[in-house]
Design a protein around this motif. Structure first.
Motif, PDB file in Angstrom:
ATOM      1  N   TYR B 176       0.840  -1.202   0.000  1.00  0.00           N
ATOM      2  CA  TYR B 176       0.000   0.000   0.000  1.00  0.00           C
ATOM      3  C   TYR B 176       0.877   1.255   0.000  1.00  0.00           C
ATOM      4  CZ  TYR B 176      -3.837   3.173   1.328  1.00  0.00           C
ATOM      5  OH  TYR B 176      -4.771   4.186   1.363  1.00  0.00           O
ATOM      6  N   LEU B 177       1.899   1.231   0.861  1.00  0.00           N
ATOM      7  CA  LEU B 177       2.762   2.411   0.977  1.00  0.00           C
ATOM      8  C   LEU B 177       3.592   2.621  -0.289  1.00  0.00           C
ATOM      9  CD1 LEU B 177       3.890   1.997   4.691  1.00  0.00           C
ATOM     10  CD2 LEU B 177       2.233   3.633   3.763  1.00  0.00           C
ATOM     11  N   LEU B 178       3.957   1.491  -0.916  1.00  0.00           N
ATOM     12  CA  LEU B 178       4.757   1.549  -2.139  1.00  0.00           C
ATOM     13  C   LEU B 178       3.919   2.057  -3.308  1.00  0.00           C
ATOM     14  CD1 LEU B 178       7.692   0.750  -2.661  1.00  0.00           C
ATOM     15  CD2 LEU B 178       6.901  -1.502  -3.390  1.00  0.00           C
ATOM     16  N   TYR B 179       2.659   1.608  -3.342  1.00  0.00           N
ATOM     17  CA  TYR B 179       1.757   1.988  -4.434  1.00  0.00           C
ATOM     18  C   TYR B 179       0.470   2.577  -3.860  1.00  0.00           C
ATOM     19  CZ  TYR B 179       4.864  -1.252  -6.869  1.00  0.00           C
ATOM     20  OH  TYR B 179       5.962  -1.895  -7.366  1.00  0.00           O
ATOM     21  N   PRO B 180       0.541   3.759  -3.275  1.00  0.00           N
ATOM     22  CA  PRO B 180      -0.658   4.361  -2.659  1.00  0.00           C
ATOM     23  C   PRO B 180      -1.654   4.795  -3.738  1.00  0.00           C
ATOM     24  CG  PRO B 180       1.146   5.935  -2.657  1.00  0.00           C
ATOM     25  CD  PRO B 180       1.707   4.657  -3.207  1.00  0.00           C
ATOM     26  N   PRO B 181      -2.907   5.012  -3.344  1.00  0.00           N
ATOM     27  CA  PRO B 181      -3.879   5.459  -4.340  1.00  0.00           C
ATOM     28  C   PRO B 181      -3.479   6.795  -4.949  1.00  0.00           C
ATOM     29  CG  PRO B 181      -4.804   5.520  -2.094  1.00  0.00           C
ATOM     30  CD  PRO B 181      -3.479   4.886  -1.998  1.00  0.00           C
ATOM     31  N   VAL B 182      -3.736   6.924  -6.229  1.00  0.00           N
ATOM     32  CA  VAL B 182      -3.458   8.184  -6.935  1.00  0.00           C
ATOM     33  C   VAL B 182      -4.793   8.698  -7.465  1.00  0.00           C
ATOM     34  CG1 VAL B 182      -2.225   9.271  -8.853  1.00  0.00           C
ATOM     35  CG2 VAL B 182      -1.185   7.342  -7.614  1.00  0.00           C
ATOM     36  N   ALA B 183      -5.103   9.962  -7.154  1.00  0.00           N
ATOM     37  CA  ALA B 183      -6.408  10.514  -7.525  1.00  0.00           C
ATOM     38  C   ALA B 183      -6.690  10.319  -9.007  1.00  0.00           C
ATOM     39  CB  ALA B 183      -6.449  12.000  -7.171  1.00  0.00           C
ATOM     40  N   GLY B 184      -7.873   9.763  -9.308  1.00  0.00           N
ATOM     41  CA  GLY B 184      -8.305   9.625 -10.700  1.00  0.00           C
ATOM     42  C   GLY B 184      -7.698   8.444 -11.433  1.00  0.00           C
ATOM     43  N   GLN B 185      -6.864   7.645 -10.757  1.00  0.00           N
ATOM     44  CA  GLN B 185      -6.240   6.502 -11.446  1.00  0.00           C
ATOM     45  C   GLN B 185      -6.748   5.184 -10.887  1.00  0.00           C
ATOM     46  OE1 GLN B 185      -2.017   6.418 -11.905  1.00  0.00           O
ATOM     47  NE2 GLN B 185      -1.873   8.558 -12.516  1.00  0.00           N
ATOM     48  N   GLU B 186      -7.084   4.262 -11.811  1.00  0.00           N
ATOM     49  CA  GLU B 186      -7.597   2.961 -11.396  1.00  0.00           C
ATOM     50  C   GLU B 186      -6.490   2.028 -10.925  1.00  0.00           C
ATOM     51  OE1 GLU B 186      -9.561   1.653 -14.918  1.00  0.00           O
ATOM     52  OE2 GLU B 186     -11.492   2.465 -14.274  1.00  0.00           O
ATOM     53  N   GLN B 187      -5.283   2.334 -11.285  1.00  0.00           N
ATOM     54  CA  GLN B 187      -4.171   1.477 -10.882  1.00  0.00           C
ATOM     55  C   GLN B 187      -3.028   2.324 -10.360  1.00  0.00           C
ATOM     56  OE1 GLN B 187      -3.729  -1.506 -14.269  1.00  0.00           O
ATOM     57  NE2 GLN B 187      -2.556  -2.521 -12.644  1.00  0.00           N
ATOM     58  N   SER B 188      -2.362   1.804  -9.332  1.00  0.00           N
ATOM     59  CA  SER B 188      -1.138   2.420  -8.839  1.00  0.00           C
ATOM     60  C   SER B 188      -0.146   1.284  -8.685  1.00  0.00           C
ATOM     61  CB  SER B 188      -1.396   3.112  -7.492  1.00  0.00           C
ATOM     62  OG  SER B 188      -0.183   3.528  -6.916  1.00  0.00           O
ATOM     63  N   GLY B 189       0.847   1.250  -9.559  1.00  0.00           N
ATOM     64  CA  GLY B 189       1.760   0.102  -9.558  1.00  0.00           C
ATOM     65  C   GLY B 189       0.982  -1.162  -9.827  1.00  0.00           C
ATOM     66  N   VAL B 190       1.131  -2.148  -8.933  1.00  0.00           N
ATOM     67  CA  VAL B 190       0.447  -3.430  -9.160  1.00  0.00           C
ATOM     68  C   VAL B 190      -0.935  -3.457  -8.524  1.00  0.00           C
ATOM     69  CG1 VAL B 190       2.636  -4.686  -9.277  1.00  0.00           C
ATOM     70  CG2 VAL B 190       1.459  -4.473  -7.078  1.00  0.00           C
ATOM     71  N   LEU B 191      -1.304  -2.416  -7.821  1.00  0.00           N
ATOM     72  CA  LEU B 191      -2.572  -2.436  -7.078  1.00  0.00           C
ATOM     73  C   LEU B 191      -3.704  -1.749  -7.846  1.00  0.00           C
ATOM     74  CD1 LEU B 191      -1.319  -1.600  -3.465  1.00  0.00           C
ATOM     75  CD2 LEU B 191      -1.771  -3.850  -4.482  1.00  0.00           C
ATOM     76  N   PHE B 192      -4.920  -2.238  -7.595  1.00  0.00           N
ATOM     77  CA  PHE B 192      -6.118  -1.660  -8.210  1.00  0.00           C
ATOM     78  C   PHE B 192      -6.866  -0.832  -7.172  1.00  0.00           C
ATOM     79  CE2 PHE B 192      -4.980  -5.304 -10.691  1.00  0.00           C
ATOM     80  CZ  PHE B 192      -5.310  -4.988 -11.992  1.00  0.00           C
ATOM     81  N   TYR B 193      -7.396   0.303  -7.620  1.00  0.00           N
ATOM     82  CA  TYR B 193      -8.154   1.172  -6.712  1.00  0.00           C
ATOM     83  C   TYR B 193      -9.466   1.569  -7.372  1.00  0.00           C
ATOM     84  CZ  TYR B 193      -4.020   1.675  -3.757  1.00  0.00           C
ATOM     85  OH  TYR B 193      -2.962   1.421  -2.916  1.00  0.00           O
ATOM     86  N   SER B 194     -10.565   1.422  -6.614  1.00  0.00           N
ATOM     87  CA  SER B 194     -11.870   1.844  -7.126  1.00  0.00           C
ATOM     88  C   SER B 194     -11.917   3.358  -7.222  1.00  0.00           C
ATOM     89  CB  SER B 194     -12.989   1.382  -6.184  1.00  0.00           C
ATOM     90  OG  SER B 194     -13.039  -0.020  -6.129  1.00  0.00           O
ATOM     91  N   LEU B 195     -12.532   3.857  -8.283  1.00  0.00           N
ATOM     92  CA  LEU B 195     -12.742   5.300  -8.407  1.00  0.00           C
ATOM     93  C   LEU B 195     -14.151   5.689  -7.996  1.00  0.00           C
ATOM     94  CD1 LEU B 195     -10.905   6.064 -11.768  1.00  0.00           C
ATOM     95  CD2 LEU B 195     -10.075   6.318  -9.424  1.00  0.00           C
ATOM     96  N   LYS B 196     -15.045   4.701  -7.919  1.00  0.00           N
ATOM     97  CA  LYS B 196     -16.410   4.948  -7.424  1.00  0.00           C
ATOM     98  C   LYS B 196     -16.885   3.678  -6.729  1.00  0.00           C
ATOM     99  CE  LYS B 196     -18.356   3.582 -11.802  1.00  0.00           C
ATOM    100  NZ  LYS B 196     -19.320   3.585 -12.763  1.00  0.00           N
ATOM    101  N   GLY B 197     -18.037   3.806  -6.053  1.00  0.00           N
ATOM    102  CA  GLY B 197     -18.580   2.650  -5.337  1.00  0.00           C
ATOM    103  C   GLY B 197     -17.953   2.494  -3.964  1.00  0.00           C
ATOM    104  N   PRO B 198     -18.305   1.401  -3.280  1.00  0.00           N
ATOM    105  CA  PRO B 198     -17.829   1.195  -1.908  1.00  0.00           C
ATOM    106  C   PRO B 198     -16.306   1.209  -1.791  1.00  0.00           C
ATOM    107  CG  PRO B 198     -19.478  -0.457  -2.506  1.00  0.00           C
ATOM    108  CD  PRO B 198     -19.185   0.323  -3.750  1.00  0.00           C
ATOM    109  N   GLY B 199     -15.642   0.676  -2.817  1.00  0.00           N
ATOM    110  CA  GLY B 199     -14.176   0.606  -2.756  1.00  0.00           C
ATOM    111  C   GLY B 199     -13.519   1.975  -2.739  1.00  0.00           C
ATOM    112  N   ALA B 200     -14.235   2.969  -3.266  1.00  0.00           N
ATOM    113  CA  ALA B 200     -13.667   4.325  -3.292  1.00  0.00           C
ATOM    114  C   ALA B 200     -13.948   5.069  -1.992  1.00  0.00           C
ATOM    115  CB  ALA B 200     -14.252   5.101  -4.469  1.00  0.00           C
ATOM    116  N   ALA B 201     -14.814   4.493  -1.152  1.00  0.00           N
ATOM    117  CA  ALA B 201     -15.152   5.149   0.118  1.00  0.00           C
ATOM    118  C   ALA B 201     -14.281   4.574   1.218  1.00  0.00           C
ATOM    119  CB  ALA B 201     -16.628   4.917   0.443  1.00  0.00           C
ATOM    120  N   HIS B 202     -13.352   5.359   1.686  1.00  0.00           N
ATOM    121  CA  HIS B 202     -12.484   4.839   2.747  1.00  0.00           C
ATOM    122  C   HIS B 202     -11.928   5.965   3.605  1.00  0.00           C
ATOM    123  CE1 HIS B 202      -8.962   6.011   0.350  1.00  0.00           C
ATOM    124  NE2 HIS B 202      -9.589   5.488  -0.687  1.00  0.00           N
TER     125      HIS B 202
END
Lengths: 70, 364
Positions: B176-202
């Motif tokens: 997580y620290l290596l590939y933190p979420p980046v605003a507006g991007q679905e991927q950061s390094g090898v990780l996937f991040y939701s841009l909408k829906g429950p996954g985006a609420a944190h």
């Protein structure tokens, strides 16, 4: 003579169930071996709730002996 | 230090822990976590599965730090109080399957027993059917225990093996620290991040991790278990853990009520559907799976933090099961159950019943 119940390696709810089943069968004097703190607390609580006097003694290798007597 | 541990295991202790857990969960909701989902072990493992790319449901992908915190908090408590003990070997593959089935059943309902509490505390009437299902599922589990159900004894393992799950969780924190979420991007390094829906609420990372650590520490000391709460009442008429369950519900409800976040009803509840039968059946299956595995999904995380390899295997089953539930169209959404949600609930129930019947009268 005490009835020995070995619950080592077993997790909830089996240690409590083994003790309560034996107690329901009429036993009044038990030595219960437990090897984790959750089971120690659960069995001790169940024994106390059922009118047993409870004593615990730490043995080697993380095992606790619970004496439950009526 | 044992005396402090005994306090948390006392009646007052479990009530205090339940009250605190309810407060932490609502605080995490206020800090950004999804509605009535301050802490949900199955949902969060589902999000982790998505964050790692094990499923590609774009709305539920986030490496939830609460889960890592819960394992690591329990590890810290176990180390502090001399309760860390590597153990395992009690039907690991069966526990893995129970984890898979539990996740599938819980995702038909849309929540684990922790979220049953939080949904009830938020006024979601659909959770009444989930709670009823949970009680029935655990009730069926107690029938198996009365018939001598056991997955066999665990034995001591090499100390290093107890560290594997905590190290996996530390690895996830590092990722997580290596590939933190980046605003507006679905991927950061090898990780996937939701841009909408429950996954985006944190909630912010440190609050989530800190909340998880606190939950893990408190729950390890008190043996808090949402499945055990129901099971012990049905099996022994012991209300100890149920007091913790009720306390968590009470504090979350009180906070929601005073903050204006209590909205009683069935329609338009956050991340919930109104198909009562499947809310019920999903939790019958999950409840039975948790009962046979000996702990709710939270308790499995805490035991994994104590060095319990069997619980760790169950947790891996949860993550895989959550991924499969989304890949196979078994997970529900706010619109209703998935195309194969009925198969997940009923098929999972059959699997649990087979496991139950096949493991009676052995081991113990």
């Amino acid at each position: 003579m005490s009835q020995v119940i070995d619950t080592c390696g077993l997790s909830c709810p089996q240690p409590v169930l083994m003790f309560l089943t034996a107690a329901k069968a009429g036993g009044t004097d038990f030595e219960i071996l437990v090897d984790n703190d959750a089971s120690r607390e659960n069995v001790s609580r169940a024994a106390a709730n059922n009118g047993f006097a409870v004593e615990t003694e730490d043995k080697e290798q993380g095992i606790t002996l619970i004496r439950a007597k009526k | 230090m044992k005396s402090i541990g005994n306090f948390f295991a006392s009646t007052t202790g479990i009530i205090v822990v339940g009250l605190l857990l309810g407060c932490i969960a609502v605080f995490l909701q206020l800090s950004g976590n999804p509605g009535n989902m301050g802490v949900c072990v199955v949902c969060f493992n589902r999000d982790i599965a998505g964050g790692l790319g094990l499923h590609r449901a774009a709305v539920v992908q986030y490496l939830r730090p609460e889960i890592m915190g819960m394992v690591l908090g329990a590890l810290a408590a176990a180390l502090c109080f001399g309760e860390f003990k590597a153990r395992g070997g009690s039907s690991p593959i069966t526990r893995f399957v129970l984890g898979v089935v539990a996740a599938m059943g819980a995702l038909v309902f849309l929540g684990c027993p922790w979220r049953v509490i939080l949904r009830l505390a938020g006024g979601d009437g659909n959770a009444l059917f989930g709670f009823a299902g949970l009680v029935v599922g655990i009730g069926v589990g107690t029938l198996f225990f009365r018939r001598g159900f056991s997955l066999g004894r665990s034995t001591a393992q090499a100390k290093a093996s107890g560290w594997v799950m905590p190290l996996i969780m530390l690895g996830l924190v590092a990722l997580y620290l290596l590939y933190p979420p980046v605003a507006g991007q679905e991927q950061s390094g090898v990780l996937f991040y939701s841009l909408k829906g429950p996954g985006a609420a944190h909630a912010p990372f440190l609050l989530s991790l800190g909340g998880g650590l606190l939950v893990g520490f408190l729950a390890q000391r008190s043996r808090f278990c949402t499945m055990g709460a129901v099971r012990d009442v049905l099996l022994f008429r012991q209300w100890h853990l149920a007091l913790g369950f009720a306390a968590m519900l009470a504090s979350a409800f009180a906070l929601n009520f005073f903050l204006g976040n209590f909205h009683a009803g069935f329609e338009a509840q956050p991340i919930a559907h109104t198909q009562s039968l499947w809310n019920f059946m999903g939790m019958v299956t999950a409840g039975l799976a948790f009962a046979l595995a000996g702990g709710c999904p939270g308790r499995q995380l805490f035991m994994a933090g104590e060095g319990d390899n069997d619980a760790a295997v169950f947790v891996l089953g949860l993550i895989v099961g959550a991924a499969l539930a989304h890949n196979f169209g078994m997970a529900s959404s706010g619109a209703g159950i998935g195309a194969h949600g009925d198969v997940a609930a009923l098929g999972g129930l059959v699997i649990c019943l087979i496991i139950g019947f096949c493991n009676c009268k052995r081991g113990a």
